[in-house]
Design a protein around this motif. Structure first.
Motif, short mmCIF file in Angstrom:
data_model
loop_
_atom_site.label_atom_id
_atom_site.label_comp_id
_atom_site.label_asym_id
_atom_site.label_seq_id
_atom_site.Cartn_x
_atom_site.Cartn_y
_atom_site.Cartn_z
N SER A 169 0.83 -1.21 0.00
CA SER A 169 0.00 0.00 0.00
C SER A 169 0.86 1.26 0.00
N ARG A 170 1.88 1.30 0.87
CA ARG A 170 2.71 2.48 0.95
C ARG A 170 3.54 2.68 -0.32
N LEU A 171 4.06 1.57 -0.85
CA LEU A 171 4.88 1.67 -2.06
C LEU A 171 4.05 2.11 -3.26
N ALA A 172 2.80 1.65 -3.34
CA ALA A 172 1.93 2.04 -4.46
C ALA A 172 1.69 3.55 -4.45
N LEU A 173 1.51 4.13 -3.28
CA LEU A 173 1.29 5.56 -3.17
C LEU A 173 2.54 6.33 -3.60
N ASN A 174 3.71 5.87 -3.15
CA ASN A 174 4.96 6.56 -3.52
C ASN A 174 5.25 6.45 -5.02
N LEU A 175 4.99 5.26 -5.60
CA LEU A 175 5.23 5.10 -7.05
C LEU A 175 4.26 5.95 -7.87
N ARG A 217 2.98 8.82 -6.94
CA ARG A 217 3.47 10.20 -6.85
C ARG A 217 4.67 10.42 -7.77
N GLU A 218 5.60 9.44 -7.79
CA GLU A 218 6.80 9.59 -8.62
C GLU A 218 6.42 9.60 -10.10
N ARG A 275 -1.06 -7.24 -5.08
CA ARG A 275 -1.06 -6.33 -6.23
C ARG A 275 -1.79 -5.06 -5.87
N GLU A 276 -1.14 -3.92 -6.18
CA GLU A 276 -1.74 -2.62 -5.99
C GLU A 276 -1.70 -1.86 -7.32
N THR A 277 -2.77 -1.12 -7.61
CA THR A 277 -2.85 -0.36 -8.87
C THR A 277 -2.17 1.00 -8.70
N LEU A 278 -1.41 1.41 -9.72
CA LEU A 278 -0.72 2.70 -9.71
C LEU A 278 -1.52 3.69 -10.57
N PHE A 279 -1.60 4.92 -10.11
CA PHE A 279 -2.40 5.95 -10.79
C PHE A 279 -1.56 7.17 -11.12
#
Length: 477
Positions: free
Chosen positions: A56-62, A64-65, A143-147
């Motif tokens: 969850s935390r990594l998906a948010l950071n990716l 943003r990047e 699996r987390e979705t990136l936006f």
């Protein structure tokens, strides 16, 4: 025999020790097993929770990047900051190891991170197993979705998979250390438990062995007491045994005295009867005189047997009472009339002094008459010719009636007063030597009064000062 007893005692001691040690060992083993399995389960749950939270935390950071860079150009930055990629030099070395130019290896080997674009191609793999741009296979893990945070459109996915083999090795080392420490603690616990079990078994079997030895000594006729070293159940057992031993010894002494006293009481009249019969045979006695003496001694024997039967009833709890409403004044008047001829034969003044307010009491008339007869008979026997005896009855407060037999006879020495209710008790004073009693009257009288929930006491100021015997009976008995 002694060896067998010691073997049994030791067997009991070892059984106690073995039971305690077995319980301790079982407790330690169960504690170790439960602790090991529980810790292992909690580690597994922790690992799964770790993967979920990291994803969850990594998906948010990716996300943003990606939004900041406008693409995947700097995708390694959040992975490196999170510790999932090694430094550039180390990455190069490890990429060579994997043989792929785009392969990268994470600094944290506990998690594998794979970033896949929306088109299904690999963007980066921290384990270096998948090359960038390759079509992503079926991947495991969370699996987390990136936006793209600007348009809020999905741009890819990140897969975070726990490296179970690596974490299994790490957790195995931790659990092995935990198991070792727990095992050492368990051995220490067992050692302490064995010491406590040995002490406890000695403390339990010691008094038991002493009790067995003391019981065998009593069976042989010896008297022994156990040491009372505590106030717990074992100490109470020893104290109870000592009371029992004292009671048995007292009963033995009473039995010896009873046999001796009865033998003496039987021997005297039998000797007289024998002498009278010989005198009659040899012509030294007339038949009339001999028969009178023999009848007198037979009556004495009959009285002794009657007293012994009464004493046996009172001492073995076989004394049964048939209570009825009895007028105390009538009872005393009847006893006075019964004993008046004996008193007149010695010119003794025998009178009744009864309070007219005396209530009726529920008594066994026959038994109470027997008790009063014993006391009055002693008074007449101990009062010299021309003496005085008063039979007095009065209220003793609101709860009892006091019946007293008061004489002005030869009295009782102070040293003998505590013993006058004992069976066959004899003193050396002249009063007792002149008496023809059997030493059972007062003992029987006290037992009868006690059966009526009453009490008897005797007082005397000394030799030549008379005797006062008082019977107290409760009004509400």
């Amino acid at each position: 025999m002694t060896h067998d007893r010691r073997g049994r005692a030791m067997s009991l001691r070892w059984r106690i020790m073995a039971s305690i040690v077995a319980v301790i060992l079982l407790t330690v083993v169960v504690s170790v097993v439960v602790g090991y399995v529980t810790t292992q389960a909690r580690l597994g749950a922790f690992v799964e929770e770790l993967g979920d939270s990291q994803a969850s935390r990594l998906a948010l950071n990716l996300s943003r990047e990606y939004t900041t860079a406008g693409g995947w150009q700097t995708v390694d930055r959040p992975l490196s900051e999170a510790g999932y990629l090694a430094e550039s030099g180390a990455r190069g070395e490890r990429s060579g190891e994997h043989g792929g130019e785009g392969a990268e290896s994470g600094d944290d080997d506990s998690l594998r991170v794979v970033v896949v674009g929306i088109d299904g191609r690999v963007v980066t793999d921290n384990a270096g197993e998948l090359s960038a741009g390759a079509t992503a296979p079926e991947l495991s893990g969370r699996r987390e979705t990136l936006f793209d945070l600007t348009t809020n459109q999905p741009v890819g996915h990140v897969y975070v998979d726990v490296n179970h083999e690596f974490l299994s090795t790490e957790s195995h080392g931790f659990l092995s250390t935990l198991l070792w420490i727990t095992g050492i603690g368990g051995l220490v616990t067992v050692g302490v438990g064995v010491g406590l079990a040995a002490w406890l078994s000695r403390r339990i079997t010691g008094p038991v062995a002493a009790l067995t030895k003391a019981t065998q000594a009593i069976a042989r006729g010896d008297t022994t007491n156990l040491p009372v070293t505590s106030g717990d159940e074992l100490g109470q057992m020893s104290a109870a045994f000592n009371r029992m031993a004292s009671s048995l010894e007292a009963q033995r002494e009473l039995r010896r005295r009873l046999v001796n006293d009865v033998s003496h009481e039987l021997n005297t009249p039998l000797s007289v009867i024998q002498l009278e019969a010989r005198g009659l045979r040899d012509g030294l006695q007339t038949p009339e005189a001999t028969s009178d003496h023999i009848i007198q001694e037979v009556e004495r024997l009959r009285g002794l047997v009657t007293d012994l039967n009464s004493l046996a009833e009172t001492e073995h709890g076989e004394l049964s009472l048939s209570r009825e409403e009895v007028s105390i004044r009538d009872l005393l008047a009847s006893e006075l009339a019964r004993w008046r001829p004996q008193a007149q034969a010695k010119a003794i003044a025998l009178r009744l002094d009864a309070d007219p307010r005396l209530p009726d009491l529920r008594l066994d008339r026959m038994r109470m008459s027997q008790a009063l007869s014993n006391v009055l008979g002693n008074a007449i026997d101990g009062t010299p010719d021309g003496g005085n005896i008063v039979l007095r009855a009065e209220l003793d407060g609101d709860a009892a009636v006091a019946i007293s037999v008061i004489d002005d006879g030869v009295g009782i020495d102070a040293a003998d007063l505590p013993h006058v209710f004992e069976r066959f008790y004899r003193t050396d004073d002249s009063r007792i030597r002149r008496r023809q009693g059997r030493g059972l009257g007062l003992s029987i009288a006290r037992s009868i009064v006690n059966a009526h929930d009453g009490a008897v006491d005797i007082t005397s100021k000394g030799l030549g000062q008379g005797v006062s015997v008082t019977i107290r009976l409760p009004i509400d008995a």
